[in-house]
Design an enzyme around this catalytic site. Structure first.
Site, PDB file in Angstrom:
ATOM      1  N   SER A  10       0.810  -1.226   0.000  1.00 22.38           N
ATOM      2  CA  SER A  10       0.000   0.000   0.000  1.00 22.38           C
ATOM      3  C   SER A  10       0.840   1.271   0.000  1.00 22.38           C
ATOM      4  O   SER A  10       0.375   2.316  -0.455  1.00 22.38           O
ATOM      5  CB  SER A  10      -0.943   0.004   1.211  1.00 22.38           C
ATOM      6  OG  SER A  10      -0.238  -0.277   2.399  1.00 22.38           O
ATOM      7  N   ARG A  11       2.053   1.178   0.552  1.00 26.23           N
ATOM      8  CA  ARG A  11       2.833   2.410   0.739  1.00 26.23           C
ATOM      9  C   ARG A  11       4.318   2.144   0.508  1.00 26.23           C
ATOM     10  O   ARG A  11       4.735   0.999   0.389  1.00 26.23           O
ATOM     11  CB  ARG A  11       2.669   2.918   2.182  1.00 26.23           C
ATOM     12  CG  ARG A  11       1.304   3.409   2.496  1.00 26.23           C
ATOM     13  CD  ARG A  11       1.209   3.956   3.906  1.00 26.23           C
ATOM     14  NE  ARG A  11       1.129   2.931   4.931  1.00 26.23           N
ATOM     15  CZ  ARG A  11       1.850   2.924   6.055  1.00 26.23           C
ATOM     16  NH1 ARG A  11       2.711   3.895   6.275  1.00 26.23           N
ATOM     17  NH2 ARG A  11       1.704   1.964   6.944  1.00 26.23           N
ATOM     18  N   VAL A  60       0.055 -10.011   7.908  1.00 28.46           N
ATOM     19  CA  VAL A  60       1.101 -11.000   7.622  1.00 28.46           C
ATOM     20  C   VAL A  60       1.578 -11.732   8.878  1.00 28.46           C
ATOM     21  O   VAL A  60       2.183 -12.796   8.786  1.00 28.46           O
ATOM     22  CB  VAL A  60       2.331 -10.378   6.909  1.00 28.46           C
ATOM     23  CG1 VAL A  60       1.991  -9.911   5.512  1.00 28.46           C
ATOM     24  CG2 VAL A  60       2.963  -9.269   7.743  1.00 28.46           C
ATOM     25  N   ASN A  88       7.627  -7.922   1.916  1.00 32.80           N
ATOM     26  CA  ASN A  88       8.069  -6.549   2.167  1.00 32.80           C
ATOM     27  C   ASN A  88       7.435  -5.935   3.409  1.00 32.80           C
ATOM     28  O   ASN A  88       8.037  -5.063   4.030  1.00 32.80           O
ATOM     29  CB  ASN A  88       7.746  -5.705   0.918  1.00 32.80           C
ATOM     30  CG  ASN A  88       7.792  -4.219   1.204  1.00 32.80           C
ATOM     31  OD1 ASN A  88       8.860  -3.619   1.271  1.00 32.80           O
ATOM     32  ND2 ASN A  88       6.623  -3.612   1.404  1.00 32.80           N
ATOM     33  N   TYR A 153      14.126  -5.515  15.849  1.00 31.82           N
ATOM     34  CA  TYR A 153      14.088  -5.396  14.383  1.00 31.82           C
ATOM     35  C   TYR A 153      15.331  -6.033  13.758  1.00 31.82           C
ATOM     36  O   TYR A 153      15.248  -6.742  12.755  1.00 31.82           O
ATOM     37  CB  TYR A 153      13.989  -3.911  14.058  1.00 31.82           C
ATOM     38  CG  TYR A 153      13.829  -3.523  12.618  1.00 31.82           C
ATOM     39  CD1 TYR A 153      12.594  -3.599  11.982  1.00 31.82           C
ATOM     40  CD2 TYR A 153      14.915  -3.029  11.892  1.00 31.82           C
ATOM     41  CE1 TYR A 153      12.454  -3.198  10.655  1.00 31.82           C
ATOM     42  CE2 TYR A 153      14.781  -2.622  10.571  1.00 31.82           C
ATOM     43  CZ  TYR A 153      13.549  -2.706   9.962  1.00 31.82           C
ATOM     44  OH  TYR A 153      13.416  -2.308   8.664  1.00 31.82           O
ATOM     45  N   ALA A 155      17.087  -8.441  15.032  1.00 32.09           N
ATOM     46  CA  ALA A 155      16.951  -9.900  15.189  1.00 32.09           C
ATOM     47  C   ALA A 155      16.006 -10.466  14.128  1.00 32.09           C
ATOM     48  O   ALA A 155      16.286 -11.504  13.509  1.00 32.09           O
ATOM     49  CB  ALA A 155      16.430 -10.235  16.583  1.00 32.09           C
ATOM     50  N   ALA A 156      14.907  -9.778  13.898  1.00 34.48           N
ATOM     51  CA  ALA A 156      13.922 -10.258  12.913  1.00 34.48           C
ATOM     52  C   ALA A 156      14.532 -10.271  11.511  1.00 34.48           C
ATOM     53  O   ALA A 156      14.417 -11.265  10.774  1.00 34.48           O
ATOM     54  CB  ALA A 156      12.681  -9.374  12.946  1.00 34.48           C
ATOM     55  N   LYS A 157      15.193  -9.190  11.146  1.00 31.05           N
ATOM     56  CA  LYS A 157      15.747  -9.095   9.791  1.00 31.05           C
ATOM     57  C   LYS A 157      16.916 -10.060   9.609  1.00 31.05           C
ATOM     58  O   LYS A 157      17.085 -10.656   8.542  1.00 31.05           O
ATOM     59  CB  LYS A 157      16.172  -7.655   9.486  1.00 31.05           C
ATOM     60  CG  LYS A 157      15.007  -6.652   9.459  1.00 31.05           C
ATOM     61  CD  LYS A 157      13.995  -6.959   8.360  1.00 31.05           C
ATOM     62  CE  LYS A 157      13.023  -5.821   8.135  1.00 31.05           C
ATOM     63  NZ  LYS A 157      12.003  -6.127   7.117  1.00 31.05           N
ATOM     64  N   ILE A 186      15.752   4.766   3.730  1.00 33.29           N
ATOM     65  CA  ILE A 186      14.928   5.065   2.554  1.00 33.29           C
ATOM     66  C   ILE A 186      13.785   5.992   2.985  1.00 33.29           C
ATOM     67  O   ILE A 186      13.181   5.777   4.050  1.00 33.29           O
ATOM     68  CB  ILE A 186      14.345   3.755   1.960  1.00 33.29           C
ATOM     69  CG1 ILE A 186      15.446   2.712   1.697  1.00 33.29           C
ATOM     70  CG2 ILE A 186      13.538   4.055   0.691  1.00 33.29           C
ATOM     71  CD1 ILE A 186      16.534   3.098   0.714  1.00 33.29           C
TER      72      ILE A 186
HETATM   73  P1  NAP Z   1       6.116   1.807   5.403  1.00 32.35           P
HETATM   74  O1  NAP Z   1       6.151   2.978   4.491  1.00 32.35           O
HETATM   75  O2  NAP Z   1       5.902   2.027   6.874  1.00 32.35           O
HETATM   76  O3  NAP Z   1       5.028   0.766   4.853  1.00 32.35           O
HETATM   77  C1  NAP Z   1       4.816  -0.426   5.540  1.00 32.35           C
HETATM   78  C2  NAP Z   1       3.937  -1.300   4.716  1.00 32.35           C
HETATM   79  O4  NAP Z   1       3.789  -2.573   5.390  1.00 32.35           O
HETATM   80  C3  NAP Z   1       2.535  -0.754   4.553  1.00 32.35           C
HETATM   81  O5  NAP Z   1       2.057  -1.148   3.289  1.00 32.35           O
HETATM   82  C4  NAP Z   1       1.761  -1.471   5.661  1.00 32.35           C
HETATM   83  O6  NAP Z   1       0.367  -1.613   5.410  1.00 32.35           O
HETATM   84  C5  NAP Z   1       2.425  -2.829   5.606  1.00 32.35           C
HETATM   85  N1  NAP Z   1       2.272  -3.598   6.847  1.00 32.35           N
HETATM   86  C6  NAP Z   1       2.781  -3.309   8.075  1.00 32.35           C
HETATM   87  N2  NAP Z   1       2.420  -4.277   8.942  1.00 32.35           N
HETATM   88  C7  NAP Z   1       1.671  -5.170   8.254  1.00 32.35           C
HETATM   89  C8  NAP Z   1       1.010  -6.373   8.601  1.00 32.35           C
HETATM   90  N3  NAP Z   1       1.040  -6.864   9.849  1.00 32.35           N
HETATM   91  N4  NAP Z   1       0.334  -7.049   7.631  1.00 32.35           N
HETATM   92  C9  NAP Z   1       0.292  -6.564   6.361  1.00 32.35           C
HETATM   93  N5  NAP Z   1       0.902  -5.434   5.986  1.00 32.35           N
HETATM   94  C10 NAP Z   1       1.576  -4.747   6.916  1.00 32.35           C
HETATM   95  O7  NAP Z   1       7.474   0.971   5.308  1.00 32.35           O
HETATM   96  P2  NAP Z   1       8.643   0.932   4.218  1.00 32.35           P
HETATM   97  O8  NAP Z   1       9.679   1.901   4.643  1.00 32.35           O
HETATM   98  O9  NAP Z   1       8.088   0.982   2.843  1.00 32.35           O
HETATM   99  O10 NAP Z   1       9.226  -0.516   4.537  1.00 32.35           O
HETATM  100  C11 NAP Z   1       8.994  -1.646   3.720  1.00 32.35           C
HETATM  101  C12 NAP Z   1       9.976  -2.725   4.128  1.00 32.35           C
HETATM  102  O11 NAP Z   1      11.304  -2.239   3.976  1.00 32.35           O
HETATM  103  C13 NAP Z   1       9.855  -3.161   5.583  1.00 32.35           C
HETATM  104  O12 NAP Z   1      10.061  -4.548   5.695  1.00 32.35           O
HETATM  105  C14 NAP Z   1      10.985  -2.419   6.261  1.00 32.35           C
HETATM  106  O13 NAP Z   1      11.407  -3.094   7.431  1.00 32.35           O
HETATM  107  C15 NAP Z   1      12.021  -2.438   5.167  1.00 32.35           C
HETATM  108  N6  NAP Z   1      13.055  -1.409   5.291  1.00 32.35           N
HETATM  109  C16 NAP Z   1      12.724  -0.089   5.227  1.00 32.35           C
HETATM  110  C17 NAP Z   1      13.744   0.849   5.341  1.00 32.35           C
HETATM  111  C18 NAP Z   1      13.486   2.330   5.260  1.00 32.35           C
HETATM  112  O14 NAP Z   1      14.420   3.102   5.493  1.00 32.35           O
HETATM  113  N7  NAP Z   1      12.278   2.785   4.943  1.00 32.35           N
HETATM  114  C19 NAP Z   1      15.060   0.442   5.550  1.00 32.35           C
HETATM  115  C20 NAP Z   1      15.340  -0.901   5.603  1.00 32.35           C
HETATM  116  C21 NAP Z   1      14.320  -1.820   5.472  1.00 32.35           C
HETATM  117  P3  NAP Z   1      -0.700  -0.444   5.835  1.00 32.35           P
HETATM  118  O15 NAP Z   1      -0.520   0.649   4.831  1.00 32.35           O
HETATM  119  O16 NAP Z   1      -2.029  -1.109   5.768  1.00 32.35           O
HETATM  120  O17 NAP Z   1      -0.311  -0.020   7.228  1.00 32.35           O
END
Ligand code: NAP
Length: 242
Positions: A10-11, A60, A88, A153, A155-157, A186
């Site tokens: 979604s985002r 999830v 993701n 976080y 530990a999970a990753k 990001i």
């Molecule tokens: P974000 O903008 O906060 O978006 C999170 C997304 O995950 C949203 O679509 C949200 O859905 C969904 N979500 C969260 N919990 C969920 C659940 N229990 N079941 C289903 N969907 C769920 O995050 P992002 O920055 O794009 O991150 C995406 C991935 O990249 C994550 O795994 C994050 O750990 C990883 N990551 C991000 C960064 C960074 O700097 N941004 C860095 C390293 C890794 P809703 O819209 O419905 O809430």
């Protein structure tokens, strides 16, 4: 038709990944948890790319919800299968370990690590039977390096990274690849509370990355060209950690 599931589509990074895979011709199953309006925007953008998709809300972290939603889809699509999954969806709940509550630990582990098991295990059988599949896990710099305040976080990753490497070896002979992409900082809602001005001084590229810069690597891993890349963890972090 080729189907791709993007959890957390979604985002943020998930949206950018959904749009890239749509451009590659995939029909996108856009998973999300709560945010219907954002998920609908992703779907509209997918259609603007000339592809199509559908919304698939489930948590999830809930085995029951995952299996109900994916089982329903499978029943309605006999003979077809989801050939690409991008794990993701993720959350962070930072706290110093000394003060960390069980709930903060468990929610982060369930959403970022257990989700990998629930979603991937369900889809794997069809990928093996059809002898083609792509499993792409969005992990993090935090899971490689460890970041203070993120023991849960990290530990999970790190757990997903280990599982990526193990599963890659289990399924390589069936043309199913399993890889991870490890973003640094990001620009998304997840990092909106961070001070980019201060943190960017640590990043060799001198800036946070964009979701599209992560999605580009995910698209490559989903492509036919990436057939000999498996068990890899690819950093997308502006040189912050290699
Ligand atoms: P974000 O903008 O906060 O978006 C999170 C997304 O995950 C949203 O679509 C949200 O859905 C969904 N979500 C969260 N919990 C969920 C659940 N229990 N079941 C289903 N969907 C769920 O995050 P992002 O920055 O794009 O991150 C995406 C991935 O990249 C994550 O795994 C994050 O750990 C990883 N990551 C991000 C960064 C960074 O700097 N941004 C860095 C390293 C890794 P809703 O819209 O419905 O809430």
């Amino acid at each position: 038709m080729n189907f791709a599931l993007v959890t957390g589509g979604s985002r943020g990074i998930g949206r950018a990944v959904s749009l890239n895979l749509a451009e590659m011709g995939f029909y996108i199953l856009v998973n999300y948890r709560n945010n219907l309006a954002e998920a609908e925007t992703t779907l509209a953008l997918i259609r603007e790319k000339g592809s199509d998709g559908e919304l698939m809300p489930f948590d999830v972290a809930s085995q029951e919800e995952v299996e109900r939603a994916l089982g329903k889809w499978q029943t309605a699509h006999e003979g077809e299968y989801i050939s690409v999954v991008v794990n993701n969806a993720g959350i962070r709940k930072d706290a110093l370990l000394m003060w960390m509550k069980n709930e903060e630990w468990n929610e982060v582990i369930n959403t970022n690590l257990h989700s990998f098991l629930y979603v991937t295990r369900f889809l794997l059988k069809d990928m093996l039977l059809k002898r083609w599949g792509r499993i792409i896990n969005v992990v993090s710099l935090s899971g490689l390096k460890g970041l203070p305040g993120q023991a849960n976080y990290s530990a999970a990753k790190a757990g997903v990274i280990g599982a990526t490497k193990a599963l890659a070896q289990e399924v390589a002979k069936k043309n199913v690849t399993v890889n991870a992409v490890a973003p640094g900082f990001i620009k998304t809602d997840m990092t909106s509370d961070l001070d980019e001005g201060q943190l960017k001084t640590m990043i060799p590229a001198g800036r946070f990355g964009n979701p599209e810069e992560v999605a580009a690597v995910v698209s490559f891993l989903a492509s036919r060209q990436a057939s000999y890349v498996t068990g890899a963890v690819i950093n997308v972090n502006g040189g912050l950690y290699t």
